[in-house]
Design a protein around this motif. Structure first.
Motif, PDB file in Angstrom:
ATOM      1  N   ASP A  22     -11.503  -1.111  -6.338  1.00 20.41           N
ATOM      2  CA  ASP A  22     -12.056  -2.357  -5.819  1.00 20.41           C
ATOM      3  C   ASP A  22     -11.191  -3.012  -4.761  1.00 20.41           C
ATOM      4  O   ASP A  22     -11.696  -3.765  -3.923  1.00 20.41           O
ATOM      5  N   TYR A  23      -9.879  -2.751  -4.801  1.00 18.12           N
ATOM      6  CA  TYR A  23      -8.996  -3.461  -3.871  1.00 18.12           C
ATOM      7  C   TYR A  23      -8.188  -2.515  -2.985  1.00 18.12           C
ATOM      8  O   TYR A  23      -8.247  -2.600  -1.761  1.00 18.12           O
ATOM      9  N   ILE A  24      -7.431  -1.601  -3.594  1.00 23.66           N
ATOM     10  CA  ILE A  24      -6.516  -0.780  -2.810  1.00 23.66           C
ATOM     11  C   ILE A  24      -7.261   0.174  -1.892  1.00 23.66           C
ATOM     12  O   ILE A  24      -6.924   0.297  -0.705  1.00 23.66           O
ATOM     13  N   VAL A  25      -8.286   0.849  -2.407  1.00 19.56           N
ATOM     14  CA  VAL A  25      -9.012   1.825  -1.582  1.00 19.56           C
ATOM     15  C   VAL A  25      -9.642   1.170  -0.360  1.00 19.56           C
ATOM     16  O   VAL A  25      -9.417   1.623   0.778  1.00 19.56           O
ATOM     17  N   PRO A  26     -10.439   0.105  -0.499  1.00 20.84           N
ATOM     18  CA  PRO A  26     -11.017  -0.488   0.713  1.00 20.84           C
ATOM     19  C   PRO A  26      -9.976  -1.054   1.665  1.00 20.84           C
ATOM     20  O   PRO A  26     -10.146  -0.989   2.887  1.00 20.84           O
ATOM     21  N   LEU A  27      -8.884  -1.605   1.120  1.00 27.77           N
ATOM     22  CA  LEU A  27      -7.835  -2.151   1.980  1.00 27.77           C
ATOM     23  C   LEU A  27      -7.161  -1.053   2.785  1.00 27.77           C
ATOM     24  O   LEU A  27      -7.028  -1.157   4.017  1.00 27.77           O
ATOM     25  N   GLU A  28      -6.722  -0.002   2.122  1.00 28.38           N
ATOM     26  CA  GLU A  28      -6.027   1.077   2.829  1.00 28.38           C
ATOM     27  C   GLU A  28      -6.954   1.806   3.799  1.00 28.38           C
ATOM     28  O   GLU A  28      -6.527   2.229   4.885  1.00 28.38           O
ATOM     29  N   ALA A  29      -8.214   1.960   3.429  1.00 30.53           N
ATOM     30  CA  ALA A  29      -9.169   2.595   4.336  1.00 30.53           C
ATOM     31  C   ALA A  29      -9.394   1.726   5.568  1.00 30.53           C
ATOM     32  O   ALA A  29      -9.502   2.234   6.695  1.00 30.53           O
ATOM     33  N   ARG A  30      -9.451   0.419   5.386  1.00 32.23           N
ATOM     34  CA  ARG A  30      -9.642  -0.491   6.518  1.00 32.23           C
ATOM     35  C   ARG A  30      -8.459  -0.429   7.471  1.00 32.23           C
ATOM     36  O   ARG A  30      -8.621  -0.431   8.691  1.00 32.23           O
ATOM     37  N   ILE A  31      -7.256  -0.358   6.906  1.00 25.41           N
ATOM     38  CA  ILE A  31      -6.066  -0.261   7.757  1.00 25.41           C
ATOM     39  C   ILE A  31      -6.069   1.059   8.525  1.00 25.41           C
ATOM     40  O   ILE A  31      -5.821   1.099   9.739  1.00 25.41           O
ATOM     41  N   GLY A  32      -6.343   2.161   7.826  1.00 26.73           N
ATOM     42  CA  GLY A  32      -6.373   3.465   8.490  1.00 26.73           C
ATOM     43  C   GLY A  32      -7.441   3.531   9.565  1.00 26.73           C
ATOM     44  O   GLY A  32      -7.205   4.055  10.664  1.00 26.73           O
ATOM     45  N   LEU A  33      -8.625   2.995   9.265  1.00 26.61           N
ATOM     46  CA  LEU A  33      -9.695   2.999  10.253  1.00 26.61           C
ATOM     47  C   LEU A  33      -9.326   2.129  11.443  1.00 26.61           C
ATOM     48  O   LEU A  33      -9.639   2.458  12.593  1.00 26.61           O
ATOM     49  N   GLY A  34      -8.637   1.013  11.179  1.00 22.08           N
ATOM     50  CA  GLY A  34      -8.198   0.162  12.273  1.00 22.08           C
ATOM     51  C   GLY A  34      -7.281   0.889  13.238  1.00 22.08           C
ATOM     52  O   GLY A  34      -7.396   0.730  14.462  1.00 22.08           O
ATOM     53  N   HIS A  35      -6.374   1.712  12.722  1.00 21.73           N
ATOM     54  CA  HIS A  35      -5.524   2.526  13.590  1.00 21.73           C
ATOM     55  C   HIS A  35      -6.378   3.504  14.398  1.00 21.73           C
ATOM     56  O   HIS A  35      -6.141   3.695  15.599  1.00 21.73           O
ATOM     57  N   ALA A  36      -7.339   4.121  13.752  1.00 23.20           N
ATOM     58  CA  ALA A  36      -8.183   5.112  14.435  1.00 23.20           C
ATOM     59  C   ALA A  36      -8.967   4.485  15.581  1.00 23.20           C
ATOM     60  O   ALA A  36      -9.151   5.110  16.634  1.00 23.20           O
ATOM     61  N   LEU A  37      -9.439   3.267  15.399  1.00 20.53           N
ATOM     62  CA  LEU A  37     -10.273   2.627  16.417  1.00 20.53           C
ATOM     63  C   LEU A  37      -9.444   2.015  17.535  1.00 20.53           C
ATOM     64  O   LEU A  37     -10.009   1.489  18.499  1.00 20.53           O
ATOM     65  N   ALA A  38      -8.134   2.042  17.419  1.00 20.00           N
ATOM     66  CA  ALA A  38      -7.265   1.403  18.406  1.00 20.00           C
ATOM     67  C   ALA A  38      -6.699   2.398  19.417  1.00 20.00           C
ATOM     68  O   ALA A  38      -5.695   2.116  20.068  1.00 20.00           O
ATOM     69  N   ASN A  39      -7.320   3.571  19.562  1.00 20.46           N
ATOM     70  CA  ASN A  39      -6.848   4.573  20.518  1.00 20.46           C
ATOM     71  C   ASN A  39      -5.406   4.969  20.214  1.00 20.46           C
ATOM     72  O   ASN A  39      -4.610   5.200  21.113  1.00 20.46           O
ATOM     73  N   ASP A  40      -5.081   5.050  18.934  1.00 16.70           N
ATOM     74  CA  ASP A  40      -3.718   5.320  18.490  1.00 16.70           C
ATOM     75  C   ASP A  40      -3.669   6.707  17.851  1.00 16.70           C
ATOM     76  O   ASP A  40      -4.214   6.923  16.774  1.00 16.70           O
ATOM     77  N   PRO A  41      -3.002   7.673  18.476  1.00 21.52           N
ATOM     78  CA  PRO A  41      -3.011   9.035  17.931  1.00 21.52           C
ATOM     79  C   PRO A  41      -2.032   9.266  16.798  1.00 21.52           C
ATOM     80  O   PRO A  41      -2.034  10.353  16.202  1.00 21.52           O
ATOM     81  N   ARG A  42      -1.177   8.291  16.473  1.00 21.27           N
ATOM     82  CA  ARG A  42      -0.157   8.506  15.451  1.00 21.27           C
ATOM     83  C   ARG A  42      -0.790   8.952  14.132  1.00 21.27           C
ATOM     84  O   ARG A  42      -1.767   8.360  13.679  1.00 21.27           O
ATOM     85  N   PRO A  43      -0.204   9.957  13.467  1.00 19.19           N
ATOM     86  CA  PRO A  43      -0.772  10.438  12.204  1.00 19.19           C
ATOM     87  C   PRO A  43      -0.401   9.517  11.046  1.00 19.19           C
ATOM     88  O   PRO A  43       0.514   8.688  11.136  1.00 19.19           O
ATOM     89  N   HIS A  44      -1.125   9.661   9.937  1.00 22.13           N
ATOM     90  CA  HIS A  44      -0.792   8.997   8.683  1.00 22.13           C
ATOM     91  C   HIS A  44      -0.172  10.037   7.747  1.00 22.13           C
ATOM     92  O   HIS A  44      -0.405  11.237   7.908  1.00 22.13           O
ATOM     93  N   PHE A  45       0.615   9.569   6.783  1.00 25.12           N
ATOM     94  CA  PHE A  45       1.135  10.537   5.828  1.00 25.12           C
ATOM     95  C   PHE A  45       1.018  10.022   4.398  1.00 25.12           C
ATOM     96  O   PHE A  45       1.128   8.825   4.127  1.00 25.12           O
ATOM     97  N   ILE A  46       0.724  10.999   3.518  1.00 27.12           N
ATOM     98  CA  ILE A  46       0.679  10.801   2.073  1.00 27.12           C
ATOM     99  C   ILE A  46       1.564  11.884   1.466  1.00 27.12           C
ATOM    100  O   ILE A  46       2.379  12.472   2.185  1.00 27.12           O
ATOM    101  N   HIS A  47       1.421  12.172   0.171  1.00 23.23           N
ATOM    102  CA  HIS A  47       2.255  13.180  -0.480  1.00 23.23           C
ATOM    103  C   HIS A  47       1.394  14.082  -1.356  1.00 23.23           C
ATOM    104  O   HIS A  47       0.297  13.706  -1.773  1.00 23.23           O
TER     105      HIS A  47
END
Length: 720
Positions: free
Chosen positions: A534-559
């Motif tokens: 309810d909270y973490i998934v939509p928040l983190e997805a919104r942040i990641g999508l925001g990077h994608a829409l900003a013409n920013d090629p930097r990758p994300h990393f998880i483990h």
């Protein structure tokens, strides 16, 4: 569409000059009696009153690498806009200094202004479009007043729609819907005017919003044609971070530049999975630290209970990747597999499964055993400190040890048949690079070890070191950390640690959120069952999508731990991909690059942007001919209409690659050429200029409302 041939008016030289020139030549059979077409400089004039809307458009131009001149109306020492500021004659030809004009509203100067009259005359003479970055609906911009069947007020949470004309025109890269953000119930984040076109006005609506209680829609963005001029009327306010602007920004810029411009913009998303084949330490929900790692005191928590993917997790990853059409980058530690085999009878089902699916992924050297390669850590204290030599200097991991970790892991991957790019490396925890506060400088042995092993692209942590920089022979590739924790394989662990970090002391948390810069606390701890979804998934997805829409090629990393057990990374990744698919048309896919491609993109952007900011790029169009001069060795970036071709000494080739209905990319001179010639398809250039005739314009000096959530960015959540 292939245009008719052009005559090359220059002689190719045997050596490349110090300048890059793109040339699009005018039709050879143009009527002799027709006036010579003017020179239109490929530069945008952005006139600002200090508001967020013009700042957002300027930020979009900056990010794309599109040259512009900013004029701040609030500065008393600013230049005055007159005929000489806008146009002159150069080499006997009329020159328009700007290909487009951005104003804070349709007339920020007031009635009778000589500056506005000069702009009106200029736009008519040279067919230069004007963007009204944020203006209110009224007859002067081709719209009826909102009181007459329209709407004015908050747009928080509203879903606007691209019209058929918008889809056929500048916003054809969108799938239709444009959701307006509503990140906080306590802050007003958007405001606008949805109005009907004025009867008889030549107004085409591109984006519309519902008029509450009527079943009707009003225009938020549209084109108003009048008196030989074209205006893009934007009736809502925004800042550069808001999703609604990010969705429309490309179309606004393409509309004003008529599809021919320097600079390019794409939507990028790449995900690195660190520690593959190794095991990650687990968060202890009782101790509120991670036994086996440096945040727990030595021996605290007893025997560690590590998290490691299984063969079943690997099979799921391959199936997910195939189903989503999305390639993951696996940053691997071969020593982790060898250690597992030593402890489990000589076999490693995980390695067998992943290497069988080796071509499903991209692979990155993450060192053999994942040691810390910066200073030698003294972990007898929490937090750890750098060990010292007898003379008091910092004790660093040696060049030989760093080199061994790189070399042995590369050899392991080659024996396993992994498709490697040997110049790519991510050290464990980005170690070797500076980390504050313990290690303020890079390990001086890191650069030489990278040189020893031919490493040219080195992963870094974007949260600590955003700018690309040089380390020995390598350039860094900053990576965004996703807030899906490395020490969590289960949802309960993720929520517990999240609550510990982002809950105040009064609510049972660590209180870190009360003192860390840029971080706020949760209003209350997340529910231990529903908090993740309810909270973490939509928040983190919104942040990641925001990077994608900003013409920013930097990758994300998880483990790798996030792909094991409860597989907690997938809901976030699925949300990003699903949300993106619901916003963009098929001609505008997410661009998923590997590490070295991302590094090269950042490198080329830096060189281009430096040249643009230094005034070292000159660009103009004459008819369907564009010339760009840049310093030697600097690649040019451009966006051109579909069908544009690059002329070679013999024949031609397609310019750039397709994206969002246009062609874009980096371009350099071909063999034996000192410049690049691009030929636009027929009909791609602007129409003839209107007669030079100025008319009075109305006053729109009234200050438009700007909500608090536009003046100051509303944080996505507790991480800011």
């Amino acid at each position: 569409m292939h245009s008719r041939s052009r005559t090359v008016r220059w002689a190719a030289r045997s050596t490349l000059s110090a300048a890059l020139v793109l040339t699009l030549f005018a039709p050879a059979n143009q009527a002799a009696a027709a006036p010579a077409p003017p020179r239109i400089d490929l530069r945008v004039l952005v006139v600002s009153d200090g508001g967020p809307a013009t700042a957002a458009i300027a930020a979009e131009l900056d990010g794309a690498g599109t040259p512009y001149t900013a004029l701040d109306l609030t500065r008393p020492d600013r230049p005055r806009i007159d005929g000489g500021f806008l146009a002159d004659t150069l080499d006997g030809r009329r020159r328009a200094k700007y290909q487009a004009v951005v104003l804070p509203n349709d007339n920020p100067f007031g009635a009778g202004s000589a500056e506005m009259a000069a702009l009106v005359s200029y736009e008519k003479t040279f067919a230069v479009p004007q963007v009204d970055a944020y203006t209110y609906a009224r007859p002067e911009v081709g719209l009826d007043h909102p009181a007459n069947g329209g709407y004015s007020g908050s747009l928080d949470g509203v879903r606007a729609e691209v019209t058929a004309a918008g889809a056929a025109g500048p916003f054809g890269y969108l799938d239709g819907g444009i959701p307006f953000e509503n990140n906080s119930s306590s802050v007003s984040e958007s405001y606008g005017y949805a109005a009907r076109p004025l009867p008889g006005a030549d107004f085409t609506s591109y984006v519309e919003a519902p008029v509450p209680g009527t079943g009707q829609r009003g225009s938020l963005v549209g084109e108003y044609r009048h008196d030989g001029r074209r205006e893009l009327v934007v009736g809502f306010v925004y800042n550069q971070y808001q999703q609604q602007f990010r969705l429309l920004a490309r179309g606004i810029v393409d509309w004003m530049t008529q599809g021919v411009r320097l600079g390019a913009s794409r939507n990028y998303f790449a995900v690195h999975v660190d520690d593959v084949f190794a095991a990650d330490d687990r968060w202890d929900t009782e101790l509120n630290c991670t036994p086996g790692d440096v945040d727990c005191a030595p021996g605290q928590g007893g025997e560690p209970d590590p998290i490691r993917m299984t063969a079943g997790d690997a099979q799921y990853a391959a199936e997910w990747s195939a189903a989503r059409g999305f390639t993951l980058d696996m940053a691997y530690n071969g020593g982790g597999s060898e250690l597992y085999k030593e402890e489990h009878g000589g076999t490693d089902p995980l390695a067998q499964r992943l290497t069988a699916d080796r071509n499903t992924y991209r692979w990155i050297n993450h060192t053999y055993n994942h040691p810390f390669l910066g200073c030698v850590q003294d972990v007898t204290v929490v937090p750890w400190v750098c060990a010292q030599n007898p003379d008091g200097s910092t004790r660093y991991v040696s060049r030989a040890e760093i080199s061994t970790q790189i070399r042995e892991n590369r050899a392991w991957g080659q024996r396993a048949g992994l498709p490697l790019e040997t110049g790519e490396l991510v050290t464990g925890e980005h170690s070797g690079l500076k980390i504050l506060p313990q290690q303020p400088d890079d390990n001086p042995n890191l650069g030489p070890a990278l040189a020893d092993n031919g490493v040219t692209w080195l992963g870094s942590d974007n949260s600590r070191d955003r700018a690309q920089r040089k380390v020995g022979p390598a350039l860094t590739v900053p990576r965004y950390p996703m807030n899906v924790f490395y020490n969590a394989g289960r949802t309960t662990e993720q929520i517990d640690e999240y609550n510990w970090i982002y809950t105040s002391r009064a609510d049972g948390g660590s209180g870190v959120c009360e003192s860390a810069p840029g971080t706020t606390c949760l209003d209350e701890p997340l529910d231990t069952v529903t908090g993740y979804a309810d909270y973490i998934v939509p928040l983190e997805a919104r942040i990641g999508l925001g990077h994608a829409l900003a013409n920013d090629p930097r990758p994300h990393f998880i483990h790798q731990s996030n792909l094991a057990e409860d597989r907690i990374a997938y809901p976030v990744l699925d949300r990003v991909l699903d949300d993106y698919a619901g916003l963009y048309a098929a001609n505008t896919p997410l661009v998923n690059l590997r590490q070295q491609q991302i590094g090269a993109e950042l490198r080329d952007r830096a060189a281009w942007n430096t040249a643009v900011k230094a005034g070292q790029v000159t660009a103009y169009r004459i008819g369907d001919t564009v010339t760009v001069r840049a310093p030697g060795g600097v690649r040019a970036t451009a966006t051109m209409p579909a069908g544009t071709r690059q002329s070679l000494l013999l024949g031609s080739q397609t310019f750039g690659s397709p994206y969002a209905g246009a062609l874009s990319g980096w371009v350099s001179p071909a063999l034996l050429q000192d410049r690049v010639t691009l030929t636009l398809p027929a009909g791609a250039t602007a129409g003839a200029a209107a007669p030079d005739r100025a008319e009075p314009v109305a006053d729109s000096a009234k200050r438009l409302p700007v909500p608090a959530g536009v003046r100051k960015r509303v944080p996505y959540g507790v991480t800011g």
